[in-house]
Design a protein around this motif. Structure first.
Motif, PDB file in Angstrom:
ATOM      1  N   VAL A  23       0.839  -1.203   0.000  1.00 48.11           N
ATOM      2  CA  VAL A  23       0.000   0.000   0.000  1.00 48.11           C
ATOM      3  C   VAL A  23       0.873   1.252   0.000  1.00 48.11           C
ATOM      4  CG1 VAL A  23      -1.640   1.331   1.395  1.00 48.11           C
ATOM      5  CG2 VAL A  23      -2.004  -1.100   1.036  1.00 48.11           C
ATOM      6  N   GLY A  24       1.972   1.236   0.767  1.00 46.75           N
ATOM      7  CA  GLY A  24       2.867   2.379   0.814  1.00 46.75           C
ATOM      8  C   GLY A  24       3.537   2.672  -0.511  1.00 46.75           C
ATOM      9  N   HIS A  25       3.637   1.684  -1.367  1.00 43.26           N
ATOM     10  CA  HIS A  25       4.214   1.901  -2.697  1.00 43.26           C
ATOM     11  C   HIS A  25       3.250   2.655  -3.610  1.00 43.26           C
ATOM     12  CE1 HIS A  25       6.658   1.139  -6.217  1.00 43.26           C
ATOM     13  NE2 HIS A  25       5.570   0.697  -6.828  1.00 43.26           N
ATOM     14  N   PHE A  26       1.973   2.367  -3.498  1.00 42.95           N
ATOM     15  CA  PHE A  26       0.998   2.950  -4.409  1.00 42.95           C
ATOM     16  C   PHE A  26       0.300   4.195  -3.862  1.00 42.95           C
ATOM     17  CE2 PHE A  26       1.165  -1.508  -5.858  1.00 42.95           C
ATOM     18  CZ  PHE A  26       1.544  -1.263  -7.163  1.00 42.95           C
ATOM     19  N   VAL A  27       0.221   4.333  -2.539  1.00 42.69           N
ATOM     20  CA  VAL A  27      -0.454   5.463  -1.908  1.00 42.69           C
ATOM     21  C   VAL A  27       0.578   6.228  -1.089  1.00 42.69           C
ATOM     22  CG1 VAL A  27      -2.278   6.152  -0.310  1.00 42.69           C
ATOM     23  CG2 VAL A  27      -2.603   4.152  -1.771  1.00 42.69           C
ATOM     24  N   GLN A  28       0.590   7.537  -1.219  1.00 41.16           N
ATOM     25  CA  GLN A  28       1.563   8.350  -0.508  1.00 41.16           C
ATOM     26  C   GLN A  28       1.170   8.501   0.965  1.00 41.16           C
ATOM     27  OE1 GLN A  28       4.379   9.275  -1.829  1.00 41.16           O
ATOM     28  NE2 GLN A  28       5.090  10.295   0.006  1.00 41.16           N
ATOM     29  N   PHE A  31       5.305   8.043   6.492  1.00 46.59           N
ATOM     30  CA  PHE A  31       6.369   7.147   6.951  1.00 46.59           C
ATOM     31  C   PHE A  31       6.424   5.860   6.139  1.00 46.59           C
ATOM     32  CE2 PHE A  31       7.780   3.611   9.633  1.00 46.59           C
ATOM     33  CZ  PHE A  31       9.059   4.047   9.927  1.00 46.59           C
ATOM     34  N   ILE A  32       5.261   5.328   5.812  1.00 49.56           N
ATOM     35  CA  ILE A  32       5.196   4.013   5.169  1.00 49.56           C
ATOM     36  C   ILE A  32       5.737   4.062   3.743  1.00 49.56           C
ATOM     37  CG2 ILE A  32       3.583   2.230   4.406  1.00 49.56           C
ATOM     38  CD1 ILE A  32       1.920   2.883   6.869  1.00 49.56           C
ATOM     39  N   SER A  33       5.477   5.136   3.025  1.00 54.13           N
ATOM     40  CA  SER A  33       5.931   5.232   1.639  1.00 54.13           C
ATOM     41  C   SER A  33       7.453   5.314   1.542  1.00 54.13           C
ATOM     42  CB  SER A  33       5.304   6.441   0.964  1.00 54.13           C
ATOM     43  OG  SER A  33       3.919   6.250   0.850  1.00 54.13           O
ATOM     44  N   GLN A  34       8.105   5.902   2.542  1.00 56.60           N
ATOM     45  CA  GLN A  34       9.558   5.981   2.525  1.00 56.60           C
ATOM     46  C   GLN A  34      10.193   4.607   2.639  1.00 56.60           C
ATOM     47  OE1 GLN A  34      10.103   8.668   5.847  1.00 56.60           O
ATOM     48  NE2 GLN A  34      11.104  10.105   4.473  1.00 56.60           N
ATOM     49  N   TYR A  35       9.580   3.731   3.401  1.00 57.16           N
ATOM     50  CA  TYR A  35      10.169   2.431   3.695  1.00 57.16           C
ATOM     51  C   TYR A  35       9.337   1.273   3.152  1.00 57.16           C
ATOM     52  CZ  TYR A  35      12.859   5.309   6.875  1.00 57.16           C
ATOM     53  OH  TYR A  35      13.657   6.285   7.401  1.00 57.16           O
ATOM     54  N   SER A  36       8.624   1.490   2.062  1.00 52.31           N
ATOM     55  CA  SER A  36       7.727   0.451   1.555  1.00 52.31           C
ATOM     56  C   SER A  36       8.486  -0.801   1.121  1.00 52.31           C
ATOM     57  CB  SER A  36       6.880   0.994   0.408  1.00 52.31           C
ATOM     58  OG  SER A  36       7.691   1.365  -0.677  1.00 52.31           O
ATOM     59  N   LEU A  37       9.617  -0.625   0.471  1.00 51.54           N
ATOM     60  CA  LEU A  37      10.389  -1.791   0.051  1.00 51.54           C
ATOM     61  C   LEU A  37      10.900  -2.565   1.265  1.00 51.54           C
ATOM     62  CD1 LEU A  37      11.756  -3.486  -2.143  1.00 51.54           C
ATOM     63  CD2 LEU A  37      13.719  -1.962  -1.946  1.00 51.54           C
ATOM     64  N   TRP A  38      11.395  -1.856   2.275  1.00 53.88           N
ATOM     65  CA  TRP A  38      11.920  -2.517   3.459  1.00 53.88           C
ATOM     66  C   TRP A  38      10.816  -3.188   4.265  1.00 53.88           C
ATOM     67  CZ3 TRP A  38      16.595  -3.806   3.182  1.00 53.88           C
ATOM     68  CH2 TRP A  38      17.511  -3.016   2.502  1.00 53.88           C
ATOM     69  N   LEU A  39       9.623  -2.615   4.264  1.00 54.04           N
ATOM     70  CA  LEU A  39       8.497  -3.264   4.933  1.00 54.04           C
ATOM     71  C   LEU A  39       8.149  -4.572   4.229  1.00 54.04           C
ATOM     72  CD1 LEU A  39       6.193  -0.226   5.729  1.00 54.04           C
ATOM     73  CD2 LEU A  39       7.316  -1.708   7.380  1.00 54.04           C
TER      74      LEU A  39
END
Length: 56
Positions: A23-28, A31-39
């Motif tokens: 979700v963090g990859h597609f929605v800004q 905090f989550i969008s910065q680390y979406s790959l690591w999550l």
């Protein structure tokens, strides 16, 4: 080494972390969008550890 099914709580936590990463990859989200790959990697890693270790 035989793989075993992870416990239900670990599976749910891994699923939530992975979904947050997707979700963090597609929605800004700040905090989550910065680390979406690591999550996403962390959720998959937890699931891999849970299947490798017997009582985790």
């Amino acid at each position: 080494m035989k793989p075993s099914a992870p416990k239900k709580n670990l599976w749910i936590i891994s699923l939530i972390i992975g979904i947050l990463g997707i979700v963090g990859h597609f929605v800004q989200i700040e905090f989550i969008s910065q680390y979406s790959l690591w999550l996403l990697i962390g959720g998959f890693g937890l699931l891999a550890i849970g299947t490798t270790l017997k009582d985790f």
